[in-house]
Design an enzyme around this catalytic site. Structure first.
Site, PDB file in Angstrom:
ATOM      1  N   TYR A 121       2.441  -9.259   5.315  1.00 36.10           N
ATOM      2  CA  TYR A 121       2.863  -8.668   6.585  1.00 36.10           C
ATOM      3  C   TYR A 121       4.365  -8.443   6.780  1.00 36.10           C
ATOM      4  O   TYR A 121       4.762  -7.783   7.738  1.00 36.10           O
ATOM      5  CB  TYR A 121       2.308  -9.506   7.745  1.00 36.10           C
ATOM      6  CG  TYR A 121       0.797  -9.375   7.829  1.00 36.10           C
ATOM      7  CD1 TYR A 121       0.209  -8.249   8.366  1.00 36.10           C
ATOM      8  CD2 TYR A 121      -0.028 -10.362   7.310  1.00 36.10           C
ATOM      9  CE1 TYR A 121      -1.167  -8.109   8.411  1.00 36.10           C
ATOM     10  CE2 TYR A 121      -1.412 -10.231   7.352  1.00 36.10           C
ATOM     11  CZ  TYR A 121      -1.974  -9.101   7.900  1.00 36.10           C
ATOM     12  OH  TYR A 121      -3.334  -8.963   7.944  1.00 36.10           O
ATOM     13  N   PHE A 415      -6.461 -17.361  15.241  1.00 33.67           N
ATOM     14  CA  PHE A 415      -7.257 -16.373  15.998  1.00 33.67           C
ATOM     15  C   PHE A 415      -7.539 -15.177  15.112  1.00 33.67           C
ATOM     16  O   PHE A 415      -6.956 -15.036  14.047  1.00 33.67           O
ATOM     17  CB  PHE A 415      -6.541 -15.937  17.285  1.00 33.67           C
ATOM     18  CG  PHE A 415      -5.102 -15.514  17.105  1.00 33.67           C
ATOM     19  CD1 PHE A 415      -4.766 -14.233  16.651  1.00 33.67           C
ATOM     20  CD2 PHE A 415      -4.062 -16.405  17.374  1.00 33.67           C
ATOM     21  CE1 PHE A 415      -3.434 -13.834  16.481  1.00 33.67           C
ATOM     22  CE2 PHE A 415      -2.718 -16.014  17.219  1.00 33.67           C
ATOM     23  CZ  PHE A 415      -2.421 -14.756  16.773  1.00 33.67           C
TER      24      PHE A 415
HETATM   25  C1  LIG Z   1      -5.025  -7.283   2.660  1.00 31.05           C
HETATM   26  C2  LIG Z   1      -5.766  -5.943   2.764  1.00 31.05           C
HETATM   27  C3  LIG Z   1      -6.144  -5.695   4.228  1.00 31.05           C
HETATM   28  C4  LIG Z   1      -4.805  -4.850   2.253  1.00 31.05           C
HETATM   29  O1  LIG Z   1      -5.364  -3.586   2.530  1.00 31.05           O
HETATM   30  P1  LIG Z   1      -4.931  -2.275   1.679  1.00 31.05           P
HETATM   31  O2  LIG Z   1      -5.491  -1.103   2.384  1.00 31.05           O
HETATM   32  O3  LIG Z   1      -5.262  -2.510   0.272  1.00 31.05           O
HETATM   33  O4  LIG Z   1      -3.350  -2.300   1.870  1.00 31.05           O
HETATM   34  P2  LIG Z   1      -2.365  -1.056   1.594  1.00 31.05           P
HETATM   35  O5  LIG Z   1      -2.938  -0.204   0.522  1.00 31.05           O
HETATM   36  O6  LIG Z   1      -2.026  -0.398   2.878  1.00 31.05           O
HETATM   37  O7  LIG Z   1      -1.100  -1.827   1.040  1.00 31.05           O
HETATM   38  C5  LIG Z   1       0.177  -1.740   1.594  1.00 31.05           C
HETATM   39  C6  LIG Z   1       1.122  -2.534   0.759  1.00 31.05           C
HETATM   40  O8  LIG Z   1       0.808  -3.934   0.879  1.00 31.05           O
HETATM   41  C7  LIG Z   1       0.600  -4.489  -0.419  1.00 31.05           C
HETATM   42  N1  LIG Z   1      -0.457  -5.467  -0.287  1.00 31.05           N
HETATM   43  C8  LIG Z   1      -1.671  -5.272   0.260  1.00 31.05           C
HETATM   44  N2  LIG Z   1      -2.386  -6.420   0.224  1.00 31.05           N
HETATM   45  C9  LIG Z   1      -1.597  -7.342  -0.367  1.00 31.05           C
HETATM   46  C10 LIG Z   1      -1.769  -8.688  -0.702  1.00 31.05           C
HETATM   47  N3  LIG Z   1      -2.933  -9.358  -0.438  1.00 31.05           N
HETATM   48  N4  LIG Z   1      -0.740  -9.369  -1.284  1.00 31.05           N
HETATM   49  C11 LIG Z   1       0.423  -8.724  -1.547  1.00 31.05           C
HETATM   50  N5  LIG Z   1       0.647  -7.414  -1.244  1.00 31.05           N
HETATM   51  C12 LIG Z   1      -0.350  -6.741  -0.674  1.00 31.05           C
HETATM   52  C13 LIG Z   1       0.219  -3.320  -1.293  1.00 31.05           C
HETATM   53  O9  LIG Z   1       0.454  -3.597  -2.640  1.00 31.05           O
HETATM   54  C14 LIG Z   1       1.078  -2.233  -0.741  1.00 31.05           C
HETATM   55  O10 LIG Z   1       2.390  -2.422  -1.257  1.00 31.05           O
HETATM   56  P3  LIG Z   1       3.412  -1.179  -1.410  1.00 31.05           P
HETATM   57  O11 LIG Z   1       3.633  -0.635  -0.018  1.00 31.05           O
HETATM   58  O12 LIG Z   1       4.613  -1.814  -1.991  1.00 31.05           O
HETATM   59  O13 LIG Z   1       2.701  -0.207  -2.284  1.00 31.05           O
HETATM   60  C15 LIG Z   1      -7.062  -5.932   1.897  1.00 31.05           C
HETATM   61  O14 LIG Z   1      -6.724  -6.181   0.561  1.00 31.05           O
HETATM   62  C16 LIG Z   1      -8.085  -6.957   2.342  1.00 31.05           C
HETATM   63  O15 LIG Z   1      -8.952  -6.652   3.143  1.00 31.05           O
HETATM   64  N6  LIG Z   1      -8.003  -8.209   1.800  1.00 31.05           N
HETATM   65  C17 LIG Z   1      -9.002  -9.236   2.109  1.00 31.05           C
HETATM   66  C18 LIG Z   1      -9.026  -9.657   3.585  1.00 31.05           C
HETATM   67  C19 LIG Z   1      -7.670 -10.094   4.075  1.00 31.05           C
HETATM   68  O16 LIG Z   1      -6.994 -10.914   3.434  1.00 31.05           O
HETATM   69  N7  LIG Z   1      -7.233  -9.557   5.215  1.00 31.05           N
HETATM   70  C20 LIG Z   1      -5.996  -9.920   5.855  1.00 31.05           C
HETATM   71  C21 LIG Z   1      -6.302 -10.897   6.910  1.00 31.05           C
HETATM   72  S1  LIG Z   1      -4.868 -11.581   7.688  1.00 31.05           S
END
Ligand SMILES: CC(C)(COP(=O)(O)OP(=O)(O)OC[C@H]1O[C@@H](n2cnc3c(N)ncnc32)[C@H](O)[C@@H]1OP(=O)(O)O)[C@@H](O)C(=O)NCCC(=O)NCCS
Length: 415
Positions: A121, A415
């Site tokens: 984030y 939350f």
């Molecule tokens: C985390 C999650 C929501 C990311 O969604 P996504 O659509 O793949 O994210 P994006 O493609 O928009 O990625 C944006 C950037 O964040 C990075 N990023 C995304 N998830 C990441 C992670 N878990 N760790 C590190 N970097 C991450 C990407 O590499 C990308 O980096 P860049 O801008 O340098 O290219 C998805 O992987 C997910 O659902 N994970 C499991 C559930 C979870 O953990 N949700 C978060 C709850 S707080």
């Protein structure tokens, strides 16, 4: 791939929940997802659609969270998920961008979240604003210091089932909620399903949720919600464990007695507690604080959605008069220079944060301001990591000291 983003309707809820279940590798049954529905404010949900298919999700819980000086409305970001089939294509980025715009339009100046992984984030302007501690205490090494407070008017009552104690538990929590940044008002669903929820999946192999209340003739002054994992060694030696979920008290004597009572649970040799504040008084009560076997994790992440209003809307610990150049790529309305002027005091209303054309004393990325916002992350340390730029000597220390706060921030409940 073109993705549409909009709030879901009631009939789309099951598909929305599926994204969450798949993304979190969650075994939750449809029943449990119905419980989750009770937390969701539909109009504050956002889904990413690939055609008719929901492939990404997020939502906001409207929270009232304590910040230095008092409670304010905060957008509690939750249920963030993108289907494994659609990850790393920018869907989260689109959801976060839209959500921050929505929160801004709605007039909330602060957003908060708990992160599943700390690396996600920062890029969206959230800063790690609070940490929490976990403890693994061998109960036979948990003696208190000699001067630990004792109040003979206090007594301990067990409430079975824990739910029966809801009124007492809420009364204690409400008495402390506004005293610590990060604590937020718990809705009925949060109390009923989350804090006092006792479904099999919430027990994780331990026994039912138990509650002990510490009280005097005037009413409850402290409580612990906990489970016990009973057990015996091969040699028939008691080997039980106490797992503490939620523990609050209104004053030091009640706090000491609540902890003493869970640490002295018969036939239990270890106590585990997660998500405790970093300044937990328990570390001063224990004669051997090393026996906490403590470790730390990130707690709340904070995003300033309207920098001027957010900074003017909290209290400060010391006088401050600095010009801050705010960097914010994702929320361009925030970027630019502000003069923050505040005098110290325990409540809000003594600060102004206005746009200015004056030269900047500091340049601060919005995530660093978010990290410092609740008072638990000294900006000086962030500056020492090279993430804040000081233009006028002393300005970083001045702002860092003014933004620090006691007690340290803590959300206490994911939350
Ligand atoms: C985390 C999650 C929501 C990311 O969604 P996504 O659509 O793949 O994210 P994006 O493609 O928009 O990625 C944006 C950037 O964040 C990075 N990023 C995304 N998830 C990441 C992670 N878990 N760790 C590190 N970097 C991450 C990407 O590499 C990308 O980096 P860049 O801008 O340098 O290219 C998805 O992987 C997910 O659902 N994970 C499991 C559930 C979870 O953990 N949700 C978060 C709850 S707080």
């Amino acid at each position: 791939m073109t993705v549409q983003i909009r709030p879901i309707t009631e009939s789309e809820w099951p598909a929305f929940a599926t994204v969450d279940r798949e993304s979190f590798n969650s075994p939750l049954s449809p029943d449990q997802h119905d419980r989750f529905r009770e937390f969701l404010e539909l109009e504050r949900s956002l889904a990413a659609f690939d055609g008719d298919l929901i492939v990404g999700a997020t939502a906001v819980a409207s929270l009232t969270m304590t910040v230095p000086g008092g409670p304010v409305p905060v957008a509690g970001v939750t249920a963030v998920a993108v289907l494994p089939s659609h990850r790393r294509r920018g869907i989260l980025t689109s959801l976060m961008t839209r959500q921050l715009n929505d929160v801004h339009e709605r007039g909330e100046s602060v957003a908060a979240l708990y992160a599943s992984e700390a690396a996600i984030y920062g890029r969206f302007g959230y800063g790690r604003a609070a940490d929490n501690l976990f403890f693994h205490i061998p109960t036979h090494r948990s003696a208190f210091v000699r001067d630990a407070p004792v109040d003979p008017s206090l007594r301990v009552r067990l409430a079975v089932p824990a739910e029966a104690a809801r009124a007492d538990v809420e009364r204690v929590f409400e008495a402390v909620r506004t005293t610590r940044p990060g604590l937020y008002a718990r809705s009925d669903a949060r109390w009923r399903l989350d804090v006092l929820g006792d479904e099999e999946f919430q027990r994780r192999g331990a026994g039912p949720l138990r509650c002990l209340i510490v009280e005097d003739d005037s009413g409850p002054r402290g409580y612990a919600l906990f489970r016990v994992k009973g057990g015996w060694t091969d040699h028939n030696v008691p080997d039980g464990e106490v797992l503490v979920n939620d523990l609050f008290a209104t004053d030091p004597a009640a706090y000491a007695l609540v902890w003493r009572s869970v640490l002295d649970r018969d036939l239990c040799v270890r106590l585990h507690a997660w998500g405790r504040p970093v300044d937990d008084p328990l570390m001063h009560l224990l004669a051997e604080p090393r026996q906490l076997n403590a470790g730390w994790l990130d707690d709340l992440w904070i995003r300033l959605v309207d920098v001027g209003r957010a900074l003017a809307g909290r209290a400060y610990a010391a006088p401050v008069d600095v010009v801050i150049e705010v960097e914010d790529r994702l929320c361009p309305w925030n970027a630019g220079r502000y003069r923050l002027v505040a005098s110290p005091g325990p409540v809000t209303g003594k600060a102004s944060c206005e746009r200015t054309g004056d030269p900047a004393d500091l340049t601060v990325p919005v995530a660093a301001l978010g990290a410092a916002y609740l008072g638990g992350r000294p900006l000086l340390a962030v500056g020492a990591a090279g993430l804040v730029t000081e233009h006028s000597e002393g300005a970083l220390r001045e702002l860092s000291t003014a933004m620090s706060w006691e007690p340290r921030p803590w959300g206490s409940l994911i939350f």
